[in-house]
Every structure is written in C-alpha cells, then in structure tokens.
Motif scaffolding. Structure first.
Motif, mmCIF file in Angstrom:
data_model
loop_
_atom_site.group_PDB
_atom_site.id
_atom_site.type_symbol
_atom_site.label_atom_id
_atom_site.label_comp_id
_atom_site.label_asym_id
_atom_site.label_seq_id
_atom_site.Cartn_x
_atom_site.Cartn_y
_atom_site.Cartn_z
ATOM 1 N N SER A 140 0.751 -1.304 -0.160
ATOM 2 C CA SER A 140 0.052 0.196 0.185
ATOM 3 C C SER A 140 0.953 1.255 -0.123
ATOM 4 O O SER A 140 0.360 2.177 -0.428
ATOM 5 C CB SER A 140 -0.841 0.047 1.255
ATOM 6 O OG SER A 140 -1.729 -1.012 1.216
ATOM 7 N N ILE A 141 2.157 1.086 0.579
ATOM 8 C CA ILE A 141 2.785 2.292 0.388
ATOM 9 C C ILE A 141 3.930 2.460 -0.609
ATOM 10 O O ILE A 141 4.665 1.489 -0.747
ATOM 11 C CB ILE A 141 3.689 2.580 2.011
ATOM 12 C CG1 ILE A 141 2.511 2.415 3.275
ATOM 13 C CG2 ILE A 141 4.423 3.627 2.103
ATOM 14 C CD1 ILE A 141 3.290 2.406 4.609
ATOM 15 N N PRO A 142 3.932 3.386 -1.486
ATOM 16 C CA PRO A 142 4.770 3.523 -2.472
ATOM 17 C C PRO A 142 5.932 3.440 -2.021
ATOM 18 O O PRO A 142 6.461 3.983 -1.010
ATOM 19 C CB PRO A 142 4.337 4.700 -3.361
ATOM 20 C CG PRO A 142 2.939 4.954 -2.961
ATOM 21 C CD PRO A 142 2.754 4.342 -1.637
ATOM 22 N N SER A 143 7.016 2.716 -2.968
ATOM 23 C CA SER A 143 8.401 2.814 -2.411
ATOM 24 C C SER A 143 9.044 4.065 -2.166
ATOM 25 O O SER A 143 8.819 4.990 -3.236
ATOM 26 C CB SER A 143 9.223 2.051 -3.501
ATOM 27 O OG SER A 143 9.967 0.879 -3.175
ATOM 28 N N GLY A 144 9.835 4.444 -1.087
ATOM 29 C CA GLY A 144 10.387 5.631 -0.691
ATOM 30 C C GLY A 144 9.379 6.852 -0.060
ATOM 31 O O GLY A 144 9.956 7.577 0.518
ATOM 32 N N THR A 145 8.070 6.430 -0.146
ATOM 33 C CA THR A 145 7.132 7.228 0.391
ATOM 34 C C THR A 145 6.879 7.069 2.038
ATOM 35 O O THR A 145 7.303 5.948 2.414
ATOM 36 C CB THR A 145 5.761 7.234 -0.295
ATOM 37 O OG1 THR A 145 5.882 7.433 -1.291
ATOM 38 C CG2 THR A 145 4.742 7.848 0.567
ATOM 39 N N LYS A 146 6.835 7.865 2.796
ATOM 40 C CA LYS A 146 6.945 8.085 4.190
ATOM 41 C C LYS A 146 5.710 8.282 4.646
ATOM 42 O O LYS A 146 4.929 9.184 4.282
ATOM 43 C CB LYS A 146 7.959 8.972 4.590
ATOM 44 C CG LYS A 146 9.394 8.278 4.242
ATOM 45 C CD LYS A 146 10.341 9.565 4.718
ATOM 46 C CE LYS A 146 10.422 10.692 4.057
ATOM 47 N NZ LYS A 146 11.005 10.529 2.566
ATOM 48 N N LEU A 147 5.110 7.431 5.873
ATOM 49 C CA LEU A 147 4.011 7.665 6.484
ATOM 50 C C LEU A 147 4.137 7.633 7.826
ATOM 51 O O LEU A 147 4.677 6.836 8.710
ATOM 52 C CB LEU A 147 2.983 6.096 6.105
ATOM 53 C CG LEU A 147 1.697 6.240 6.884
ATOM 54 C CD1 LEU A 147 0.764 7.362 6.698
ATOM 55 C CD2 LEU A 147 0.971 4.981 6.719
ATOM 56 N N THR A 148 3.591 8.862 8.333
ATOM 57 C CA THR A 148 3.869 9.176 10.036
ATOM 58 C C THR A 148 2.288 9.437 10.392
ATOM 59 O O THR A 148 1.432 9.622 9.762
ATOM 60 C CB THR A 148 4.963 10.197 10.085
ATOM 61 O OG1 THR A 148 5.029 10.318 11.482
ATOM 62 C CG2 THR A 148 4.407 11.413 9.466
ATOM 63 N N ALA A 149 2.340 9.840 11.686
ATOM 64 C CA ALA A 149 1.188 10.256 12.502
ATOM 65 C C ALA A 149 1.570 11.083 13.352
ATOM 66 O O ALA A 149 2.504 11.111 13.986
ATOM 67 C CB ALA A 149 0.279 9.095 12.819
ATOM 68 N N PHE A 150 0.822 11.985 13.927
ATOM 69 C CA PHE A 150 0.700 12.689 15.177
ATOM 70 C C PHE A 150 -0.445 12.507 15.965
ATOM 71 O O PHE A 150 -1.691 12.897 15.511
ATOM 72 C CB PHE A 150 1.000 14.153 14.890
ATOM 73 C CG PHE A 150 1.259 15.099 16.105
ATOM 74 C CD1 PHE A 150 2.511 14.891 16.652
ATOM 75 C CD2 PHE A 150 0.414 15.755 16.552
ATOM 76 C CE1 PHE A 150 2.570 15.552 17.833
ATOM 77 C CE2 PHE A 150 0.299 16.671 17.799
ATOM 78 C CZ PHE A 150 1.692 16.424 18.309
ATOM 79 N N GLY A 151 -0.276 12.336 17.468
ATOM 80 C CA GLY A 151 -1.354 12.271 18.304
ATOM 81 C C GLY A 151 -1.261 13.282 19.086
ATOM 82 O O GLY A 151 -0.342 13.586 19.814
#
Length: 327
Positions: A258-269
């Motif tokens: 689901s996550i394209p190569s090199g793309t970063k996924l983060t979150a903030f709570g």
C-alpha cells in the motif's frame, strides 16, 4: 451542600441532547490539583465521538472538554497563584476526569501552562488543542521552507491552523474542501490554492503540482489514507492526524503493497501535547497571534448553556474554523 457551579454533563451515548447543563458541586483544590475558573473551551471532534459512545473507557456521567483556558481560582501550588492565566489540554481531560465544559475545572497541576497574554478569551480558547496539534503535525512531517503542503480537510479548525503555521514556515500550501460554499473563505484565510474535492482530487491537485505535493497532512482519516499515499510525490511524506471521517481503521492494510516505495507515512497524536510538552510551543503561538503573524479562525462562539447546539452545529459540518464555548 457546598458551593455549586454550572457544568455540561454528558449523560450517555447519543445525540447532542445527551449533554445537560446543570448545577453540580464545585470542587476544591487539593494537593497536585488546581481549581481553574474556565473562561473558554474549544470544541473538538473527539468530544463528539466520546458523546456518541466511541471512546472506550470513558463512562458517563462525565464533563467533556479536552482543553480550556482560564484563570487559577484556587491552588496549593505556590507557582500557581490565584488569577494566573492558564491553558490546559489533553492529559485525561474530559475522559479520565472532568474537563473544560464547565464554569470551573479541577485539573492536575502538571497540565497547566501559565500564560501572559492580551488576547480575548474566545481567541485564546481557540488555540491550545488546534494550534499545538498543527505545530506537532508539521514537525512530524519535517516541513521546511520551499516545500509544498496539501492539507486534506482544510475547512476544519485544525486545517486552517496548519495552513497558517505552514505559511509562516515558508511552505506553499494547498487545502481541500468538499463544500463549494467554503472555497472563498479558505482562500481568504491564507491558502495559496483551494481545491474542491469533488471525487477526483488527484487530478485537481496535479493540475497545480504535476508531481504531487512534497507533504500531505491528512485530517480525514482512514478512508483517505491510501489515496494520500499515492497522491504525495515520490519520496514525500504523509502525516495522519485528524479523524474528520469518524473512521479509525483501514481494512486489510498491507504496508508493503500500500505504501509506494520511498514514500513515508507518519502520524501525530495530540496526546503528546499535555502540560510541559506543549508549553513552549503554545507560548510562541500566543505571541505570534498577538503580533498578528497569523490568527485563529473562530467560526462561532456559543455560551455554555448552548453546548448541545454547539455540538449539533459542529456535527453538521457547518463550521469553517474553530467553535468555542464561553464558560
């Protein structure tokens, strides 16, 4: 019976009518806890979700409100003399213990952020949760001058705050709305581009940025996360912060696929904002608002007795910006 105060008490899962304004005993300061005379409390989507019964472990009756601003009424802490202006956010407010929807709130000393300000109460009340969350989200994204930022859910108070802070950091901003009536107001509040999300957001964004934005702040939640990951430019970053959709889980999410190569996924709570963790940032934000570098968009101010109407107004997505209770 001792002294009483007025408070908005959540009585059980359901609609806005489940919040009742009533006279309740006024608490007293005790060791480690300060009594705050609440002057304003920002309304937040998480409070709507709690009211609907979607916050496990939060049981009625409870005074909701995950943030407030006001003045110290009583404290055993010599660093918190009566009359001190304070803000409080998260840390269990309105969940583990009673929160800001009241004339007075008994709050842990560790949560209180001392402030010096000339801002009026509704303006100050619009800042803590919203602007600290925007600040934390931009930090999580690693946002820097010269980059492009797309804010999904831009007509929310958090979306508007993120655009304000991003422009101050030197970013170029795009923001989205699904409501054509909100486009002009979003443009007037500082976004470089306002994109109407009519079902083909990717095409509209790529007409402006063919490679996609460097960064995406997604305030919608689970239903748009995968789309955001494929809309950000290759090597870019997506931060999941909001839950405007009310959906928490992405079904059958497969990170590698689901996550394209090199793309970063983060979150903030925003749980990371409580007390000292957010104190310096909030003081800078208050100073910047006082200096006119940006301003919170307060859509409407409701009185405490109008709390059910405030919840209904927010739930119907009528606001562009922050809804504030004056207590």
């Amino acid at each position: 019976m001792g002294e009483t105060m007025r408070a908005a008490v959540w009585t059980g899962p359901g609609g806005p009518e489940t919040i009742e304004v009533r006279a309740v005993p006024r608490p007293a300061a005790r060791d480690g806890w300060t009594l705050v005379r609440v002057r304003a409390a920002g309304l937040n989507r998480s409070e709507l979700m709690t009211r609907q019964g979607h916050s496990p472990g939060v049981d009625p009756p409870r005074v909701l409100g995950i943030e407030c601003v006001g003045t110290v009424a009583e404290s055993l802490d010599p660093l918190l003399p009566a009359g001190t202006t304070v803000a409080a956010v998260m840390g269990g407010m309105g969940r583990a213990f009673d929160g800001g929807y009241a004339q007075y709130a008994l709050l842990p000393d560790r949560l209180l952020i001392r402030l010096r300000t000339t801002l009026d109460w509704p303006t100050l009340g619009a800042l803590p949760e919203t602007f600290l969350t925007a600040h934390g989200s931009l930090t999580a994204l690693g946002a820097g001058s010269g980059e492009t930022l797309l804010v999904r859910g831009g007509s929310s108070a958090l979306g508007l705050a993120a655009v304000s802070l991003a422009r101050e950091r030197g970013l170029s901003t795009l923001t989205t709305t699904r409501n054509p009536e909100k486009v002009a107001r979003l443009a007037a509040n500082g976004a470089d581009h306002v994109v109407l999300d009519d079902g083909d957001l990717a095409a509209a964004v790529r007409r402006i940025l063919p490679a996609g934005p460097h960064l995406i702040l997604d305030l919608i939640g689970a239903p748009t996360m995968l789309d955001s990951l494929h809309l950000v430019r290759r090597g870019g970053t997506v931060c999941m912060t909001g839950l405007l959709s009310g959906e928490w889980v992405v079904p059958e999410f497969e990170p590698v696929g689901s996550i394209p190569s090199g793309t970063k996924l983060t979150a903030f709570g925003s749980g990371d904002l409580a007390g000292r963790a957010g104190a310096d940032a909030l003081r800078r934000i208050v100073s910047d608002v006082e200096a006119g570098r940006y301003r919170p968009v307060v859509d409407r101010v409701f009185e405490l007795d109008e709390v059910a109407a405030a919840h209904r107004y927010t739930e119907e997505n009528r606001a562009t910006g922050k809804v504030v209770l004056r207590c």
